[in-house]
Scaffold this motif. Structure first.
Motif, PDB file in Angstrom:
ATOM      1  N   ASP A  47       0.859  -1.186   0.000  1.00  0.00           N
ATOM      2  CA  ASP A  47       0.000   0.000   0.000  1.00  0.00           C
ATOM      3  C   ASP A  47       0.893   1.233   0.000  1.00  0.00           C
ATOM      4  O   ASP A  47       1.891   1.300   0.718  1.00  0.00           O
ATOM      5  N   TYR A  48       0.500   2.224  -0.803  1.00  0.00           N
ATOM      6  CA  TYR A  48       1.266   3.464  -0.917  1.00  0.00           C
ATOM      7  C   TYR A  48       0.324   4.657  -0.761  1.00  0.00           C
ATOM      8  O   TYR A  48      -0.788   4.630  -1.271  1.00  0.00           O
ATOM      9  N   VAL A  49       0.778   5.682  -0.076  1.00  0.00           N
ATOM     10  CA  VAL A  49       0.049   6.947  -0.074  1.00  0.00           C
ATOM     11  C   VAL A  49       0.207   7.574  -1.449  1.00  0.00           C
ATOM     12  O   VAL A  49      -0.763   8.019  -2.066  1.00  0.00           O
ATOM     13  N   GLY A 106      12.410  16.497   0.762  1.00  0.00           N
ATOM     14  CA  GLY A 106      12.997  15.225   0.352  1.00  0.00           C
ATOM     15  C   GLY A 106      12.641  14.103   1.313  1.00  0.00           C
ATOM     16  O   GLY A 106      12.288  12.989   0.902  1.00  0.00           O
ATOM     17  N   PHE A 107      12.707  14.384   2.614  1.00  0.00           N
ATOM     18  CA  PHE A 107      12.338  13.391   3.612  1.00  0.00           C
ATOM     19  C   PHE A 107      10.846  13.069   3.534  1.00  0.00           C
ATOM     20  O   PHE A 107      10.448  11.905   3.558  1.00  0.00           O
ATOM     21  N   GLY A 108      10.043  14.106   3.424  1.00  0.00           N
ATOM     22  CA  GLY A 108       8.596  13.900   3.336  1.00  0.00           C
ATOM     23  C   GLY A 108       8.205  13.078   2.119  1.00  0.00           C
ATOM     24  O   GLY A 108       7.323  12.216   2.196  1.00  0.00           O
ATOM     25  N   TRP A 109       8.872  13.316   0.998  1.00  0.00           N
ATOM     26  CA  TRP A 109       8.579  12.535  -0.206  1.00  0.00           C
ATOM     27  C   TRP A 109       8.914  11.066   0.010  1.00  0.00           C
ATOM     28  O   TRP A 109       8.175  10.182  -0.396  1.00  0.00           O
ATOM     29  N   ARG A 110      10.035  10.794   0.669  1.00  0.00           N
ATOM     30  CA  ARG A 110      10.403   9.406   0.945  1.00  0.00           C
ATOM     31  C   ARG A 110       9.387   8.738   1.874  1.00  0.00           C
ATOM     32  O   ARG A 110       9.050   7.570   1.707  1.00  0.00           O
ATOM     33  N   VAL A 111       8.893   9.464   2.859  1.00  0.00           N
ATOM     34  CA  VAL A 111       7.903   8.902   3.779  1.00  0.00           C
ATOM     35  C   VAL A 111       6.588   8.637   3.037  1.00  0.00           C
ATOM     36  O   VAL A 111       5.982   7.578   3.181  1.00  0.00           O
ATOM     37  N   LEU A 112       6.159   9.605   2.229  1.00  0.00           N
ATOM     38  CA  LEU A 112       4.880   9.459   1.525  1.00  0.00           C
ATOM     39  C   LEU A 112       4.913   8.384   0.452  1.00  0.00           C
ATOM     40  O   LEU A 112       3.881   7.842   0.080  1.00  0.00           O
ATOM     41  N   THR A 113       6.089   8.053  -0.062  1.00  0.00           N
ATOM     42  CA  THR A 113       6.192   7.046  -1.111  1.00  0.00           C
ATOM     43  C   THR A 113       6.718   5.712  -0.598  1.00  0.00           C
ATOM     44  O   THR A 113       7.063   4.843  -1.390  1.00  0.00           O
ATOM     45  N   SER A 114       6.783   5.540   0.718  1.00  0.00           N
ATOM     46  CA  SER A 114       7.252   4.255   1.245  1.00  0.00           C
ATOM     47  C   SER A 114       6.113   3.243   1.222  1.00  0.00           C
ATOM     48  O   SER A 114       4.961   3.572   1.487  1.00  0.00           O
ATOM     49  N   GLY A 115       6.470   2.021   0.878  1.00  0.00           N
ATOM     50  CA  GLY A 115       5.485   0.948   0.837  1.00  0.00           C
ATOM     51  C   GLY A 115       5.214   0.412   2.224  1.00  0.00           C
ATOM     52  O   GLY A 115       6.102   0.340   3.066  1.00  0.00           O
ATOM     53  N   ASN A 120      -0.078   3.787   6.534  1.00  0.00           N
ATOM     54  CA  ASN A 120       1.255   4.372   6.660  1.00  0.00           C
ATOM     55  C   ASN A 120       1.135   5.521   7.658  1.00  0.00           C
ATOM     56  O   ASN A 120       0.838   6.655   7.289  1.00  0.00           O
ATOM     57  N   ILE A 121       1.332   5.208   8.927  1.00  0.00           N
ATOM     58  CA  ILE A 121       1.178   6.202   9.993  1.00  0.00           C
ATOM     59  C   ILE A 121       2.169   7.353   9.804  1.00  0.00           C
ATOM     60  O   ILE A 121       1.863   8.498  10.068  1.00  0.00           O
ATOM     61  N   GLY A 122       3.373   7.039   9.337  1.00  0.00           N
ATOM     62  CA  GLY A 122       4.391   8.065   9.137  1.00  0.00           C
ATOM     63  C   GLY A 122       3.956   9.119   8.138  1.00  0.00           C
ATOM     64  O   GLY A 122       4.309  10.295   8.282  1.00  0.00           O
ATOM     65  N   ILE A 128       0.937  16.143   9.083  1.00  0.00           N
ATOM     66  CA  ILE A 128       0.461  16.936  10.222  1.00  0.00           C
ATOM     67  C   ILE A 128       1.552  17.844  10.783  1.00  0.00           C
ATOM     68  O   ILE A 128       1.314  19.021  11.067  1.00  0.00           O
ATOM     69  N   PHE A 129       2.761  17.311  10.946  1.00  0.00           N
ATOM     70  CA  PHE A 129       3.828  18.104  11.549  1.00  0.00           C
ATOM     71  C   PHE A 129       4.736  18.762  10.514  1.00  0.00           C
ATOM     72  O   PHE A 129       5.227  19.868  10.723  1.00  0.00           O
ATOM     73  N   GLY A 130       4.979  18.078   9.412  1.00  0.00           N
ATOM     74  CA  GLY A 130       5.863  18.626   8.393  1.00  0.00           C
ATOM     75  C   GLY A 130       5.254  19.776   7.612  1.00  0.00           C
ATOM     76  O   GLY A 130       5.957  20.705   7.220  1.00  0.00           O
TER      77      GLY A 130
END
Length: 159
Positions: A47-49, A106-115, A120-122, A128-130
């Motif tokens: 599952d991916y965001v 860059g970090f946010g993109w990696r979190v949003l595209t992690s499988g 995906n709680i992250g 919310i915070f970023g």
């Protein structure tokens, strides 16, 4: 300063700002956990965001490496231009929040595209915070730029 000198400083600043998110993306790497990667290798659909875009492992490394080289080269150029006063040191109050924002993107993109398997709680926490942190960094850069331009306009009618 000559027009060519101003142009080189502007180009270096743009390269730094634009290469930083890609460089941080490349340095961080895939944030899918090991169990999810193992299941994906076995054929389980993750599952991916946001589905990650990629050029393959080698292509992604090349893009990340080129972005790191570009960001470090631009940073070095700007740092060398500061003591010689080709770059007014007050512009660092604009550049630094933009560079930090680039790392956050860059970090946010990696979190949003992690499988992941399931939610995906992250990704939710990153939004919310970023999101507010990113807005604050961009606002700080904008305020610093306007402040610097107003000071320069009072002195010599140019920004």
């Amino acid at each position: 300063m000559t027009k060519q000198g101003r142009t080189s400083i502007l180009i270096a600043a743009l390269v730094l700002i634009l290469a930083t998110p890609v460089a941080s993306w490349g340095l961080i790497g895939d944030l899918s956990n090991a169990a999810a990667r193992q299941l994906a290798a076995e054929g389980v659909e993750l599952d991916y965001v946001i589905r990650p875009l990629g050029l393959g492992p080698v292509g992604d490394r090349i893009v990340g490496l080129l972005a790191c080289i570009g960001a470090l080269g631009a940073l070095a150029w700007l740092m060398l231009a500061t003591p010689s006063r080709r770059l007014d040191s007050r512009w660092w109050w604009v550049l630094l929040p933009l560079v930090v924002a680039g790392v956050l993107v860059g970090f946010g993109w990696r979190v949003l595209t992690s499988g992941a398997l399931g939610a995906n709680i992250g990704a939710g926490l990153t939004v919310i915070f970023g999101g507010p942190l990113l807005a604050a960094l961009l606002l700080a850069a904008a305020v610093a730029a306007v402040h610097h331009c107003l000071i320069r306009m009072r002195r010599n009618n140019s920004c």
